[in-house]
Design a protein around this motif. Structure first.
Motif, mmCIF file in Angstrom:
data_model
loop_
_atom_site.group_PDB
_atom_site.id
_atom_site.type_symbol
_atom_site.label_atom_id
_atom_site.label_comp_id
_atom_site.label_asym_id
_atom_site.label_seq_id
_atom_site.Cartn_x
_atom_site.Cartn_y
_atom_site.Cartn_z
ATOM 1 N N MET A 77 0.818 -1.217 0.000
ATOM 2 C CA MET A 77 0.000 0.000 0.000
ATOM 3 C C MET A 77 0.850 1.264 0.000
ATOM 4 O O MET A 77 0.523 2.228 -0.676
ATOM 5 N N LEU A 78 1.938 1.262 0.762
ATOM 6 C CA LEU A 78 2.754 2.465 0.894
ATOM 7 C C LEU A 78 3.851 2.559 -0.159
ATOM 8 O O LEU A 78 4.389 3.636 -0.388
ATOM 9 N N GLY A 79 4.213 1.441 -0.764
ATOM 10 C CA GLY A 79 5.243 1.447 -1.790
ATOM 11 C C GLY A 79 6.647 1.619 -1.254
ATOM 12 O O GLY A 79 7.539 2.055 -1.971
ATOM 13 N N THR A 80 6.880 1.247 -0.014
ATOM 14 C CA THR A 80 8.204 1.354 0.574
ATOM 15 C C THR A 80 8.452 0.143 1.470
ATOM 16 O O THR A 80 7.514 -0.465 1.954
ATOM 17 N N THR A 81 9.704 -0.210 1.645
ATOM 18 C CA THR A 81 10.037 -1.386 2.453
ATOM 19 C C THR A 81 10.469 -0.944 3.842
ATOM 20 O O THR A 81 11.634 -1.085 4.219
ATOM 21 N N LEU A 82 9.565 -0.424 4.606
ATOM 22 C CA LEU A 82 9.881 0.023 5.955
ATOM 23 C C LEU A 82 10.040 -1.171 6.879
ATOM 24 O O LEU A 82 9.156 -2.004 6.987
ATOM 25 N N GLY A 83 11.161 -1.230 7.550
ATOM 26 C CA GLY A 83 11.421 -2.342 8.455
ATOM 27 C C GLY A 83 10.671 -2.243 9.757
ATOM 28 O O GLY A 83 10.509 -3.231 10.460
ATOM 29 N N ILE A 84 10.196 -1.056 10.086
ATOM 30 C CA ILE A 84 9.474 -0.904 11.347
ATOM 31 C C ILE A 84 8.185 -1.705 11.353
ATOM 32 O O ILE A 84 7.667 -2.069 12.394
ATOM 33 N N PHE A 85 7.674 -2.032 10.162
ATOM 34 C CA PHE A 85 6.463 -2.847 10.104
ATOM 35 C C PHE A 85 6.736 -4.283 10.526
ATOM 36 O O PHE A 85 5.817 -5.080 10.647
ATOM 37 N N GLY A 86 7.991 -4.631 10.766
ATOM 38 C CA GLY A 86 8.326 -5.938 11.307
ATOM 39 C C GLY A 86 7.741 -6.145 12.696
ATOM 40 O O GLY A 86 7.582 -7.279 13.148
ATOM 41 N N VAL A 87 7.391 -5.058 13.364
ATOM 42 C CA VAL A 87 6.748 -5.164 14.670
ATOM 43 C C VAL A 87 5.404 -5.879 14.549
ATOM 44 O O VAL A 87 4.946 -6.498 15.510
ATOM 45 N N LEU A 88 4.796 -5.850 13.370
ATOM 46 C CA LEU A 88 3.535 -6.567 13.169
ATOM 47 C C LEU A 88 3.716 -8.075 13.329
ATOM 48 O O LEU A 88 2.814 -8.767 13.801
ATOM 49 N N ALA A 89 4.873 -8.583 12.948
ATOM 50 C CA ALA A 89 5.157 -10.010 13.141
ATOM 51 C C ALA A 89 5.243 -10.336 14.630
ATOM 52 O O ALA A 89 4.749 -11.374 15.079
ATOM 53 N N GLY A 90 5.860 -9.455 15.393
ATOM 54 C CA GLY A 90 5.945 -9.670 16.839
ATOM 55 C C GLY A 90 4.591 -9.578 17.518
ATOM 56 O O GLY A 90 4.257 -10.381 18.388
ATOM 57 N N ILE A 91 3.802 -8.598 17.116
ATOM 58 C CA ILE A 91 2.460 -8.462 17.686
ATOM 59 C C ILE A 91 1.616 -9.679 17.308
ATOM 60 O O ILE A 91 0.861 -10.207 18.125
ATOM 61 N N GLY A 92 1.749 -10.133 16.064
ATOM 62 C CA GLY A 92 1.015 -11.325 15.640
ATOM 63 C C GLY A 92 1.419 -12.554 16.437
ATOM 64 O O GLY A 92 0.569 -13.374 16.799
ATOM 65 N N ALA A 93 2.718 -12.695 16.716
ATOM 66 C CA ALA A 93 3.180 -13.833 17.514
ATOM 67 C C ALA A 93 2.605 -13.776 18.924
ATOM 68 O O ALA A 93 2.142 -14.779 19.467
ATOM 69 N N ARG A 94 2.602 -12.589 19.494
ATOM 70 C CA ARG A 94 2.058 -12.413 20.857
ATOM 71 C C ARG A 94 0.578 -12.753 20.895
ATOM 72 O O ARG A 94 0.111 -13.464 21.775
ATOM 73 N N LEU A 95 -0.163 -12.242 19.926
ATOM 74 C CA LEU A 95 -1.598 -12.510 19.883
ATOM 75 C C LEU A 95 -1.885 -13.968 19.558
ATOM 76 O O LEU A 95 -2.868 -14.539 20.042
ATOM 77 N N GLY A 96 -1.032 -14.591 18.740
ATOM 78 C CA GLY A 96 -1.207 -16.006 18.426
ATOM 79 C C GLY A 96 -0.993 -16.892 19.639
ATOM 80 O O GLY A 96 -1.735 -17.862 19.850
ATOM 81 N N VAL A 97 -0.002 -16.566 20.458
ATOM 82 C CA VAL A 97 0.223 -17.334 21.687
ATOM 83 C C VAL A 97 -0.948 -17.132 22.645
ATOM 84 O O VAL A 97 -1.437 -18.078 23.260
ATOM 85 N N ARG A 98 -1.437 -15.911 22.732
ATOM 86 C CA ARG A 98 -2.588 -15.648 23.611
ATOM 87 C C ARG A 98 -3.844 -16.332 23.117
ATOM 88 O O ARG A 98 -4.690 -16.729 23.909
#
Length: 187
Positions: A77-98
């Motif tokens: 959507m944004l057309g850029t490879t921002l690495g800060i969006f990697g936090v979504l993987a961590g949040i997803g892992a946390r929510l998946g464990v919960r």
């Protein structure tokens, strides 16, 4: 007035309470043992709860992969490879464990969710490289389609990792792991 914390049957007020081992109790409970102190110690293996680790890891990996897909969607959507969006993987892992364990199953869950964040982070980084290779081919005027496992995708991934895999990339990975381990609210 409130109930006595040891017997939970008698009411005590500020005039009739007695201090016993750091607690305000009724006069009948002064010599009674504290119920928390008389509980048996929990064995370490039961506290860690090793039987729940595969279930928690599976949920964490599934959530992490969904977070990696969300990262790729944000990159598209944004057309850029921002690495800060990697936090979504961590949040997803946390929510998946919960989601896999609706209760706190021992002290191993932070380690499980931190380990489960890595597959989603790798997927998000790979898909962002695929989108970057596709955009680069389109800008270069190449009309042939870029495959998911095409050499151009691997070249773009190598460029992203070699150029950005320094302090900043390690910070994004650490942020994803921190998001997987942190408790956002008490439960």
């Amino acid at each position: 007035m409130r109930l006595c914390p040891r017997c939970s049957t008698k009411w005590i007020c500020h005039n009739c309470w007695v201090k016993s081992r750091g607690a305000m109790v009724c006069s009948a409970c002064v010599d009674r043992p504290d119920p928390v102190a008389t509980e048996a110690e929990v064995p370490l293996l039961e506290f860690v709860n090793l039987s729940q680790i595969p279930k928690a890891f599976g949920g964490g990996v599934a959530g992490s992969l969904l977070g990696g897909l969300a990262w790729a969607g944000a990159v598209a959507m944004l057309g850029t490879t921002l690495g800060i969006f990697g936090v979504l993987a961590g949040i997803g892992a946390r929510l998946g464990v919960r989601a896999a364990l609706p209760y706190r199953a021992g002290c191993a869950w932070p380690l499980v969710s931190a380990a489960a964040a890595f597959p989603g982070y790798a997927l998000g980084r790979f898909l962002s490289a695929f989108l970057a290779a596709r955009d680069a081919a389109r800008l270069a005027g190449d009309t042939s389609p870029v495959g998911l496992f095409d050499a151009r995708t691997w070249s773009a991934l190598g460029g992203i990792v070699s150029k950005g895999f320094g302090t900043l990339e390690l910070c994004w990975i650490a942020l994803a792991v921190a998001a997987a381990v942190m408790r956002f609210r008490r439960y």
